[in-house]
Design an enzyme around this catalytic site. Structure first.
Site, PDB file in Angstrom:
ATOM      1  N   ILE A  16       0.852  -1.198   0.000  1.00 12.84           N
ATOM      2  CA  ILE A  16       0.000   0.000   0.000  1.00 12.84           C
ATOM      3  C   ILE A  16       0.887   1.247   0.000  1.00 12.84           C
ATOM      4  O   ILE A  16       0.609   2.228  -0.705  1.00 12.84           O
ATOM      5  CB  ILE A  16      -0.979  -0.020   1.192  1.00 12.84           C
ATOM      6  CG1 ILE A  16      -2.014  -1.151   1.005  1.00 12.84           C
ATOM      7  CG2 ILE A  16      -1.687   1.332   1.350  1.00 12.84           C
ATOM      8  CD1 ILE A  16      -2.978  -1.359   2.157  1.00 12.84           C
ATOM      9  N   ASP A  62      13.235   2.245  11.864  1.00 15.22           N
ATOM     10  CA  ASP A  62      12.242   1.514  12.662  1.00 15.22           C
ATOM     11  C   ASP A  62      11.332   2.563  13.302  1.00 15.22           C
ATOM     12  O   ASP A  62      11.747   3.301  14.196  1.00 15.22           O
ATOM     13  CB  ASP A  62      12.959   0.682  13.741  1.00 15.22           C
ATOM     14  CG  ASP A  62      11.972  -0.067  14.625  1.00 15.22           C
ATOM     15  OD1 ASP A  62      10.747   0.191  14.533  1.00 15.22           O
ATOM     16  OD2 ASP A  62      12.435  -0.903  15.429  1.00 15.22           O
ATOM     17  N   VAL A  63      10.090   2.630  12.843  1.00 15.57           N
ATOM     18  CA  VAL A  63       9.211   3.718  13.298  1.00 15.57           C
ATOM     19  C   VAL A  63       8.712   3.532  14.731  1.00 15.57           C
ATOM     20  O   VAL A  63       8.048   4.420  15.269  1.00 15.57           O
ATOM     21  CB  VAL A  63       8.017   3.943  12.330  1.00 15.57           C
ATOM     22  CG1 VAL A  63       8.494   4.441  10.980  1.00 15.57           C
ATOM     23  CG2 VAL A  63       7.166   2.688  12.181  1.00 15.57           C
ATOM     24  N   TYR A 157      -4.095  -5.070  17.473  1.00 14.41           N
ATOM     25  CA  TYR A 157      -4.093  -4.305  16.213  1.00 14.41           C
ATOM     26  C   TYR A 157      -5.369  -3.461  16.118  1.00 14.41           C
ATOM     27  O   TYR A 157      -5.315  -2.263  15.819  1.00 14.41           O
ATOM     28  CB  TYR A 157      -4.012  -5.316  15.072  1.00 14.41           C
ATOM     29  CG  TYR A 157      -4.154  -4.782  13.661  1.00 14.41           C
ATOM     30  CD1 TYR A 157      -3.081  -4.188  13.006  1.00 14.41           C
ATOM     31  CD2 TYR A 157      -5.356  -4.944  12.956  1.00 14.41           C
ATOM     32  CE1 TYR A 157      -3.202  -3.737  11.691  1.00 14.41           C
ATOM     33  CE2 TYR A 157      -5.484  -4.504  11.640  1.00 14.41           C
ATOM     34  CZ  TYR A 157      -4.408  -3.899  11.013  1.00 14.41           C
ATOM     35  OH  TYR A 157      -4.534  -3.462   9.714  1.00 14.41           O
ATOM     36  N   LYS A 161      -5.687   0.511  15.991  1.00 12.51           N
ATOM     37  CA  LYS A 161      -6.249   1.196  14.816  1.00 12.51           C
ATOM     38  C   LYS A 161      -7.426   2.092  15.232  1.00 12.51           C
ATOM     39  O   LYS A 161      -7.653   3.136  14.599  1.00 12.51           O
ATOM     40  CB  LYS A 161      -6.685   0.175  13.760  1.00 12.51           C
ATOM     41  CG  LYS A 161      -5.524  -0.582  13.112  1.00 12.51           C
ATOM     42  CD  LYS A 161      -4.631   0.318  12.270  1.00 12.51           C
ATOM     43  CE  LYS A 161      -3.704  -0.441  11.339  1.00 12.51           C
ATOM     44  NZ  LYS A 161      -2.768   0.427  10.618  1.00 12.51           N
TER      45      LYS A 161
HETATM   46  N1  LIG Z   1      -3.702  -5.273   3.494  1.00 13.81           N
HETATM   47  C1  LIG Z   1      -4.863  -5.104   4.139  1.00 13.81           C
HETATM   48  O1  LIG Z   1      -5.832  -5.907   4.002  1.00 13.81           O
HETATM   49  C2  LIG Z   1      -5.039  -3.915   5.061  1.00 13.81           C
HETATM   50  C3  LIG Z   1      -6.334  -3.658   5.548  1.00 13.81           C
HETATM   51  C4  LIG Z   1      -6.525  -2.579   6.410  1.00 13.81           C
HETATM   52  C5  LIG Z   1      -5.456  -1.793   6.774  1.00 13.81           C
HETATM   53  N2  LIG Z   1      -4.211  -2.065   6.302  1.00 13.81           N
HETATM   54  C6  LIG Z   1      -3.109  -1.207   6.746  1.00 13.81           C
HETATM   55  O2  LIG Z   1      -2.414  -0.689   5.639  1.00 13.81           O
HETATM   56  C7  LIG Z   1      -1.054  -0.455   6.005  1.00 13.81           C
HETATM   57  C8  LIG Z   1      -0.132  -1.090   4.964  1.00 13.81           C
HETATM   58  O3  LIG Z   1      -0.371  -2.483   4.916  1.00 13.81           O
HETATM   59  P1  LIG Z   1       0.079  -3.434   3.696  1.00 13.81           P
HETATM   60  O4  LIG Z   1      -1.024  -4.357   3.446  1.00 13.81           O
HETATM   61  O5  LIG Z   1       0.648  -2.633   2.583  1.00 13.81           O
HETATM   62  O6  LIG Z   1       1.209  -4.281   4.418  1.00 13.81           O
HETATM   63  P2  LIG Z   1       2.735  -4.552   4.019  1.00 13.81           P
HETATM   64  O7  LIG Z   1       3.196  -5.612   4.957  1.00 13.81           O
HETATM   65  O8  LIG Z   1       2.861  -4.763   2.543  1.00 13.81           O
HETATM   66  O9  LIG Z   1       3.415  -3.150   4.385  1.00 13.81           O
HETATM   67  C9  LIG Z   1       3.707  -2.767   5.692  1.00 13.81           C
HETATM   68  C10 LIG Z   1       5.100  -2.150   5.671  1.00 13.81           C
HETATM   69  O10 LIG Z   1       5.411  -1.671   6.991  1.00 13.81           O
HETATM   70  C11 LIG Z   1       6.788  -1.951   7.214  1.00 13.81           C
HETATM   71  N3  LIG Z   1       7.063  -1.976   8.652  1.00 13.81           N
HETATM   72  C12 LIG Z   1       6.664  -2.911   9.554  1.00 13.81           C
HETATM   73  N4  LIG Z   1       7.148  -2.612  10.766  1.00 13.81           N
HETATM   74  C13 LIG Z   1       7.875  -1.481  10.632  1.00 13.81           C
HETATM   75  C14 LIG Z   1       8.638  -0.692  11.526  1.00 13.81           C
HETATM   76  N5  LIG Z   1       8.764  -1.025  12.821  1.00 13.81           N
HETATM   77  N6  LIG Z   1       9.262   0.398  11.043  1.00 13.81           N
HETATM   78  C15 LIG Z   1       9.174   0.738   9.731  1.00 13.81           C
HETATM   79  N7  LIG Z   1       8.457   0.033   8.832  1.00 13.81           N
HETATM   80  C16 LIG Z   1       7.820  -1.071   9.280  1.00 13.81           C
HETATM   81  C17 LIG Z   1       7.013  -3.306   6.567  1.00 13.81           C
HETATM   82  O11 LIG Z   1       8.399  -3.562   6.317  1.00 13.81           O
HETATM   83  C18 LIG Z   1       6.187  -3.168   5.299  1.00 13.81           C
HETATM   84  O12 LIG Z   1       6.967  -2.663   4.224  1.00 13.81           O
HETATM   85  C19 LIG Z   1      -0.893  -1.032   7.411  1.00 13.81           C
HETATM   86  O13 LIG Z   1      -0.996   0.001   8.366  1.00 13.81           O
HETATM   87  C20 LIG Z   1      -2.069  -1.962   7.538  1.00 13.81           C
HETATM   88  O14 LIG Z   1      -2.463  -2.146   8.883  1.00 13.81           O
HETATM   89  C21 LIG Z   1      -3.963  -3.111   5.443  1.00 13.81           C
END
Ligand SMILES: NC(=O)c1ccc[n+]([C@@H]2O[C@H](COP(=O)([O-])OP(=O)(O)OC[C@H]3O[C@@H](n4cnc5c(N)ncnc54)[C@H](O)[C@@H]3O)[C@@H](O)[C@H]2O)c1
Length: 279
Positions: A16, A62-63, A157, A161
């Protein structure tokens, strides 16, 4: 577009995050992707049009660590007089599906990534945000339908959120006077690599989930990123403190539940036929 306008996206090399970068590229000079694993998407980045590639800069960070964030903020803000326009708190994820599997340590970790990190990141950039002369400045926090309804599991989580939505309203109320807007995008199920483990244990998980969505399908990364780009844009300059679900209608109502109430039984009938029925 201001010459120095910068966007910062946490979790930026995730699926995303990268879509958001593509959608913000036309209105920002540089896009900084903060991630634990900045090289993860180097292949996908190299496939983007050259004019977008040239705007993207990845930063290892690391956020969940406030000192790493303030270091990253220093690096970014010293970059060619960068002026902050958009901050997207997108890093997030979950592994623990139920309270039975939870422990105090895993609870803390998930709250830290999905809630605390957004505050730490906002804090690291808040002063620069205030100073920025950009006419359209905003924070966009990526929550989830888990933060709105309580039926989807992943308790730490979901709690985080939900907190993120309230945190966003606080920024909106306190920082509006500096011209900084803050809004939430709350996606439903998006088919990203975050689902890898779930798919391994249940290959039919996406098919199972579709029936709950009024649109009869799941979401795409570009639909989430499009909503982020809208909230970051001039078109949304009066929008502050909202939570925008990008969920195909899931949080509005779920067809199987509506079916149990008979709400969907009247398909194909005209109103006159329905009202002619004896009650
Ligand atoms: N995919 C879904 O179905 C979905 C649904 C609702 C919300 N979201 C939210 O969307 C956002 C992106 O999700 P996604 O599906 O692209 O997942 P993803 O796993 O592809 O991306 C998440 C990214 O966060 C990075 N990350 C994790 N921990 C970290 C840290 N401590 N410091 C820095 N970076 C870190 C990971 O390396 C990864 O690149 C998230 O907040 C997720 O909760 C996703």
């Amino acid at each position: 577009m201001d010459e120095q306008s910068v966007a910062v996206i946490t979790g930026g090399t995730g699926d995303i995050g990268l879509a958001i970068a593509r959608h913000l590229a036309p209105t920002h000079l540089n896009i900084f992707l903060l991630d634990l694993d900045p090289d993860k998407s180097s292949q996908s980045i190299s496939n983007l049009p050259r004019e977008i590639q040239e705007k993207i800069i990845t930063v290892q960070c690391d956020v969940t660590d406030p000192s790493a964030l303030s270091q990253a903020a220093k690096t970014i803000l010293s970059f060619k007089g960068a002026s902050l326009k958009t901050l997207v708190n997108n890093a997030g994820g979950t592994k623990i599906a139920s309270l039975h599997e939870m422990s105090p340590l895993t609870w803390q970790k998930e709250i830290s990534l999905n809630l605390n990190a957004a505050y730490f990141c906002f804090d690291a950039f808040a002063e620069a945000f205030k100073q920025s002369t950009e006419p359209c400045k905003s924070v966009i926090n990526i929550s989830s339908v888990n933060g709105i309804l309580g039926t989807f599991g992943n308790p730490a989580y979901s709690t985080a959120k939900a907190g993120l939505i309230q945190f966003t309203r606080t920024i909106a109320a306190e920082y509006g006077r500096y011209g900084i807007r803050a809004n939430v995008v709350a996606p439903g199920t998006v088919m990203t690599s975050a689902w890898k483990e779930k798919i391994e244990s249940n290959p039919g998980v996406f098919e199972d989930l579709k029936k709950w969505y009024p649109l009869g399908r799941l979401l795409e990364v570009d639909e989430v990123a499009g909503a982020v780009a809208f909230l970051a844009s001039e078109q949304a300059k009066g929008v502050n403190g909202v939570c925008l679900p990008v969920d195909g209608g899931l949080t509005a109502g779920m067809p199987p539940v509506a079916r149990s109430f008979g709400t969907l039984d009247y398909e194909g009938l005209r109103a006159s036929q329905i009202y002619a029925r004896p009650l």
